[in-house]
Design an enzyme around this catalytic site. Structure first.
Site, PDB file in Angstrom:
ATOM      1  N   HIS A  75      89.377  57.055 -20.803  1.00  0.00           N
ATOM      2  CA  HIS A  75      88.269  57.207 -20.135  1.00  0.00           C
ATOM      3  C   HIS A  75      87.552  56.145 -21.341  1.00  0.00           C
ATOM      4  O   HIS A  75      87.878  56.438 -22.830  1.00  0.00           O
ATOM      5  CB  HIS A  75      87.727  58.285 -19.362  1.00  0.00           C
ATOM      6  CG  HIS A  75      86.757  59.207 -21.007  1.00  0.00           C
ATOM      7  ND1 HIS A  75      87.833  60.033 -21.791  1.00  0.00           N
ATOM      8  CD2 HIS A  75      85.997  59.365 -21.729  1.00  0.00           C
ATOM      9  CE1 HIS A  75      87.184  61.036 -22.853  1.00  0.00           C
ATOM     10  NE2 HIS A  75      86.302  60.423 -23.212  1.00  0.00           N
TER      11      HIS A  75
ATOM     12  N   ASP B   1      84.090  56.675 -23.677  1.00  0.00           N
ATOM     13  CA  ASP B   1      82.886  57.573 -23.294  1.00  0.00           C
ATOM     14  C   ASP B   1      81.558  56.238 -22.810  1.00  0.00           C
ATOM     15  O   ASP B   1      81.208  55.878 -22.488  1.00  0.00           O
ATOM     16  CB  ASP B   1      82.119  57.740 -25.007  1.00  0.00           C
ATOM     17  CG  ASP B   1      83.541  58.471 -25.540  1.00  0.00           C
ATOM     18  OD1 ASP B   1      84.132  59.319 -25.013  1.00  0.00           O
ATOM     19  OD2 ASP B   1      83.305  58.799 -26.752  1.00  0.00           O
TER      20      ASP B   1
ATOM     21  N   HIS C 134      90.159  56.357 -24.581  1.00  0.00           N
ATOM     22  CA  HIS C 134      91.017  57.228 -25.233  1.00  0.00           C
ATOM     23  C   HIS C 134      91.029  58.607 -24.259  1.00  0.00           C
ATOM     24  O   HIS C 134      90.519  58.591 -22.905  1.00  0.00           O
ATOM     25  CB  HIS C 134      90.423  57.608 -27.401  1.00  0.00           C
ATOM     26  CG  HIS C 134      88.549  58.479 -26.358  1.00  0.00           C
ATOM     27  ND1 HIS C 134      87.767  57.092 -26.012  1.00  0.00           N
ATOM     28  CD2 HIS C 134      88.764  59.744 -25.781  1.00  0.00           C
ATOM     29  CE1 HIS C 134      86.988  58.489 -25.306  1.00  0.00           C
ATOM     30  NE2 HIS C 134      87.327  59.305 -25.686  1.00  0.00           N
TER      31      HIS C 134
ATOM     32  N   ARG D 262      81.138  65.412 -33.078  1.00  0.00           N
ATOM     33  CA  ARG D 262      81.391  64.320 -32.464  1.00  0.00           C
ATOM     34  C   ARG D 262      80.326  63.807 -33.203  1.00  0.00           C
ATOM     35  O   ARG D 262      78.970  64.706 -32.644  1.00  0.00           O
ATOM     36  CB  ARG D 262      81.961  64.264 -31.358  1.00  0.00           C
ATOM     37  CG  ARG D 262      82.357  62.474 -31.184  1.00  0.00           C
ATOM     38  CD  ARG D 262      82.781  62.756 -30.168  1.00  0.00           C
ATOM     39  NE  ARG D 262      81.936  61.960 -28.623  1.00  0.00           N
ATOM     40  CZ  ARG D 262      81.750  61.880 -27.574  1.00  0.00           C
ATOM     41  NH1 ARG D 262      83.172  62.255 -27.056  1.00  0.00           N
ATOM     42  NH2 ARG D 262      80.796  62.004 -26.402  1.00  0.00           N
TER      43      ARG D 262
HETATM   44  C1  SIN Z   1      86.133  62.408 -26.248  1.00  0.00           C
HETATM   45  O1  SIN Z   1      85.430  62.580 -27.219  1.00  0.00           O
HETATM   46  O2  SIN Z   1      86.734  62.158 -25.255  1.00  0.00           O
HETATM   47  C2  SIN Z   1      87.718  63.426 -26.753  1.00  0.00           C
HETATM   48  C3  SIN Z   1      88.341  63.553 -27.710  1.00  0.00           C
HETATM   49  C4  SIN Z   1      88.952  64.762 -28.109  1.00  0.00           C
HETATM   50  O3  SIN Z   1      88.621  65.120 -28.265  1.00  0.00           O
HETATM   51  O4  SIN Z   1      90.029  64.187 -28.682  1.00  0.00           O
END
Ligand code: SIN
Length: 289
Positions: free
Chosen positions: A123, A125, A262, A277
């Site tokens: 996806h 974000d 990602h 994050r």
């Molecule tokens: C995400 O931001 O979708 C998670 C990415 C991750 O945890 O590697």
């Protein structure tokens, strides 16, 4: 004709024969189409102007930057983000990640009690937002002891460039609905974006639909649109334009949400993977190609 017949035409991120393009940082590509590991920077301290300017160039070129051995604090992570824009807010009301004492930093922690993790499908974000985030910076201080928990990234430049000329013409001018309620539940935004967008910095075209958020193509009959979307989802996440980042403690991945997808791989239960994050606000709605 094979599905990768257009591969030779794809502009590769590492097309220069020079191994490092920069003076103040070092960038080592990790795959032909997406991702580079950056060294020669200490993210626990403010960066110099030349380093910041070269990071901007590397971000535009490689689309995802990886850093190793950076035991950063919230302030350090926020400072890195601030070189690229204002900190953004997650649009989801209740998501698997949790806010921290600093509401702009979200905790991404998984352990033996986890029933789900965030981001298991490829996806971008929060594409459901009217102006989706520019990018996200994920820092993991703790990773599973025996490997696992990798994050995969796919270049939407490369995916676009590998489409047939006829398909590029067919998709141009179409728009798609991105429905945040599919992922985050009621109260999250629903937005319409062009199916093919243009990156605001590089001017290059990308495919801007993804499995998690894109519900339908607006201008097509439902069955036709569903089949086209399924083709695009399968196409976007082909291994040919992905890289796979193997985390170590105190690693960072910084991805450009406007031109990559990602996917977090959850193969490490019941082990712990833990970090934080932040996301950076986008500056424009996705621009039609
Ligand atoms: C995400 O931001 O979708 C998670 C990415 C991750 O945890 O590697």
């Amino acid at each position: 004709m094979s599905g990768t017949a257009h591969l030779p035409q794809i502009a590769k991120v590492a097309s220069s024969s020079k191994s490092n393009l920069y003076n103040a940082i070092e960038a080592s590509p990790v795959s032909p189409h997406v991702g580079a590991e950056i060294s020669g920077v200490d993210l626990t301290r403010p960066l110099g102007n030349e380093q910041v300017s070269e990071l901007h160039d590397a971000f535009a070129r490689y689309q995802v930057l990886f850093f190793r051995d950076q035991p950063i604090s919230f302030d350090d992570q926020i400072r890195l983000a601030s070189y690229f824009g204002s900190l953004g807010r997650h649009v989801g009301a209740s998501t698997i990640s949790k806010s921290t004492a600093n509401e702009l930093v979200r905790k991404f922690h998984y352990d033996e009690t986890s029933k789900q993790i965030s981001g298991e499908n490829f996806h971008s974000d929060q594409s459901c937002a009217e102006i989706p985030p520019l990018g996200s910076i994920l820092y993991n201080h703790t990773v599973p002891p025996d490997g696992g928990g990798d994050t995969m990234f796919a270049s939407m430049y490369a995916a676009y460039e590998a489409l047939s000329p006829n398909m590029k013409v067919y998709l141009r001018g179409l728009t798609a609905t991105h429905d945040g309620r599919r992922v985050f539940g009621p109260g999250t935004p629903v937005s319409v974006h062009p199916v093919i967008t243009r990156h605001p910095v590089t001017g290059r075209e990308v495919i801007f639909v993804n499995t998690d958020f894109t519900s339908h193509i607006n201008e097509l009959p439902r069955l036709e649109g569903d089949r086209i979307l399924q083709f695009l989802f399968d196409h976007c996440n082909k291994p040919e334009w992905t890289c796979r980042f193997r985390w170590r403690p105190h690693s960072i991945a910084f991805w450009d949400n406007r031109c990559t997808h990602h996917k977090a791989v959850w193969d490490y239960w019941p082990n712990v993977r833990s970090g934080f994050r932040v996301q950076i606000e986008g500056t424009t709605p996705p621009i039609a190609a």
